[in-house]
Design an enzyme around this catalytic site. Structure first.
Site, PDB file in Angstrom:
ATOM      1  N   LYS A 184      50.498  74.090  54.288  1.00 17.54           N
ATOM      2  CA  LYS A 184      50.075  72.918  53.519  1.00 17.54           C
ATOM      3  C   LYS A 184      48.752  72.446  54.292  1.00 17.54           C
ATOM      4  O   LYS A 184      49.166  71.857  55.616  1.00 17.54           O
ATOM      5  CB  LYS A 184      51.030  72.055  52.979  1.00 17.54           C
ATOM      6  CG  LYS A 184      50.581  70.831  52.022  1.00 17.54           C
ATOM      7  CD  LYS A 184      51.738  69.889  51.833  1.00 17.54           C
ATOM      8  CE  LYS A 184      51.299  68.742  50.812  1.00 17.54           C
ATOM      9  NZ  LYS A 184      52.485  68.122  50.322  1.00 17.54           N
ATOM     10  N   SER A 204      51.934  67.615  45.568  1.00 14.00           N
ATOM     11  CA  SER A 204      50.847  67.698  46.025  1.00 14.00           C
ATOM     12  C   SER A 204      50.594  68.932  46.987  1.00 14.00           C
ATOM     13  O   SER A 204      49.514  69.270  47.370  1.00 14.00           O
ATOM     14  CB  SER A 204      50.641  66.529  47.251  1.00 14.00           C
ATOM     15  OG  SER A 204      51.720  66.810  47.946  1.00 14.00           O
ATOM     16  N   SER A 245      56.179  66.663  45.225  1.00 16.62           N
ATOM     17  CA  SER A 245      54.894  67.325  45.568  1.00 16.62           C
ATOM     18  C   SER A 245      55.312  68.939  46.044  1.00 16.62           C
ATOM     19  O   SER A 245      54.498  69.413  46.224  1.00 16.62           O
ATOM     20  CB  SER A 245      54.587  66.521  47.017  1.00 16.62           C
ATOM     21  OG  SER A 245      54.333  65.131  46.665  1.00 16.62           O
TER      22      SER A 245
END
Length: 483
Positions: free
Chosen positions: A79, A154, A178
């Protein structure tokens, strides 16, 4: 089976057994990412040339008998919020487009130490502050199962990439769904660690407040439950103890005050029926379920997003959120409207000092209550009321001044508010072919039971299925070109 369908554990074993080389595995994934990324927009930055060199070096070490590490030679993705030495960490902000990390985040360091080879970093919302992966710097990420559907956020870039098999395993983080939203929407297995189990050092933006730190979990986004366990064993501060799964009771609530789609509800009922002969069963809502969503929202707004707003400063000037929101709607702004609107909401819903003291007391009492309640219990519940909605719909449901998040966030907020380790497993699909997952939660210390039950779900239900739609698209385009 294609190497694209294999999990990290199988690829690692194949490399060490000489079935394929690290260079072959890395090259296969690089070519696949080059094919799928134009459609998905999941990668923010690749590391392909360095990955190729590291794979060659790994193969050389193997020949010399020096192969070490649980992920030796395995291609993975990360990420964007985690620092990787020599790569950008931007938070999706225009003014950070050239910011390059000079050292690895702690979790990245640990994965590299086990021999993992990083292919690239994946897209997030601006400052990871909302659950739709779209930002002014890198744009919008699309769901591989339906390009018009959200990938969540996210960790949405990671979810989309893993859903299409773009790496052997990936890494995400979760403070408000997320990691779990993207896993559910993209059909990926995932694990959110519990309170204070994995270091956030080198994760941007750093979570400053203790009341919010407890809600943050970091873990694998994967193709198998065994890979989520593998990564957790690598990055967690404490190793989970062994346990007797048969001694656990399952809590599988059948009715909720919040909405639940027919197809998702049917799968939850199916799980109850499937396991009621194997486990003691309880169907009531878990303690503090209804209160948890408001607690989560108020903790996320505890400073009115003041700590996050400082990351928007350019030349020591902080922009007006209202002005930037209007600019993003009618002209152009370097701040995405999703971010400015969410920050405006955090400012408006900031709890009073008295309410914060009350929340701290609630957390203390709730922690004690849930520690006892979850001592030998696993909770099985939905991730969201529906499969992945179209782009923008999720944001409307979660960021409305009508506080509709109270209707739609309970399944997600419960795991964050109480810092519970949570395993996500795809168990079915909608009539339109969109993945549907469930999450299994318990207290910190019961991770082994979560993984063991997750493997049962995996065996009896859908599990991870790679979306190969974009493989076919590429073949059709190539055939058309040749014709």
């Amino acid at each position: 089976m294609s190497i694209l369908d294999m999990d990290a554990s199988e690829i690692a074993a194949g490399i060490k057994d000489g079935k394929w080389t690290s260079e072959q595995a890395v090259e296969t994934y690089i070519k696949h990412l080059q094919a799928i990324n134009p459609k998905l927009n999941c990668l923010t930055e690749d590391r392909f040339e360095t990955a190729r060199k590291e794979a060659q070096q790994a193969d050389h070490l193997l020949k010399e008998g020096h192969a070490k590490g649980k992920l030796f030679g395995v291609p993975i993705s990360i990420k964007e919020s985690f620092n990787v030495e020599g790569m950008k960490t931007t938070g999706g902000l225009m003014h950070r487009k050239d910011w390059v990390a000079d050292e690895d985040a702690e979790v990245v360091r640990l994965l590299k130490a086990e021999g993992a080879i990083i292919l690239g970093k994946t897209n997030t919302p601006s400052l990871c502050f909302y659950q739709e992966t779209d930002n002014p710097l890198y744009g919008r990420t699309n769901n591989p199962w339906d390009l018009e559907a959200t990938a969540g956020g996210s960790s949405g870039g990671e979810g989309a990439l893993m859903g299409a098999g773009g790496a052997a395993v990936g890494l995400g983080a979760d403070i408000g769904g997320s990691l779990r939203f993207p896993c559910h929407f993209n059909g990926v297995v995932g694990f959110k660690s519990g309170n204070d189990q994995v270091s956030q050092q080198g994760n941007y933006p750093y979570v400053e407040f203790e009341e919010q730190k407890r809600m943050l979990g970091i873990g694998a986004m994967a193709k198998s439950v065994r890979d989520t366990r593998l990564l957790n064993n690598i990055i967690a501060n404490h190793q989970p103890t062994s346990t007797n799964l048969s001694s656990f009771e399952l809590v599988v609530p059948q009715f909720y005050a919040c909405p639940l789609g027919v197809e998702t509800g049917r799968l939850i009922r199916s799980i109850k029926e499937e396991f009621e002969q194997d486990f003691a069963m309880q169907v009531d809502e878990p303690p503090l379920f209804e209160e948890s969503t408001l607690i989560w929202q108020q903790l996320m707004s505890m400073d009115g997003a003041k700590a996050l707003r400082k990351h928007l400063m350019v030349n020591e000037r902080q922009p007006s959120l209202y002005r930037e929101f209007l600019k993003s709607k009618y002209t152009r702004s370097d701040i995405h409207s999703y971010l400015s609107w969410a920050m405006i909401g955090a400012r408006m819903f900031k709890p009073s000092g008295r309410r914060l003291n009350t929340l701290r007391e609630l957390l203390k009492k709730g922690d004690d209550r849930l520690r006892k309640y979850l001592d030998r219990r696993l909770i099985v519940m939905p991730v969201y009321h529906s499969p992945a909605p179209m782009h923008g719909q999720l944001y409307k449901e979660l960021f409305s001044f009508q506080k509709t998040f109270l209707r739609y966030m309970p399944f997600i907020a419960y795991g964050n508010t109480w810092g519970l380790p949570s395993l996500i497993v795809p168990v079915g699909e909608s009539s339109k072919g969109m993945p549907i997952s469930v999450q299994v939660m318990s207290r910190v210390g019961n991770e082994t039971a979560l993984f063991e039950f997750g493997e049962l779900l995996e065996q009896r239900y859908r599990g991870y299925v790679r979306c190969d739609k974009h493989d076919a698209v590429k073949k059709e385009e190539a055939a058309a070109h040749l014709a």
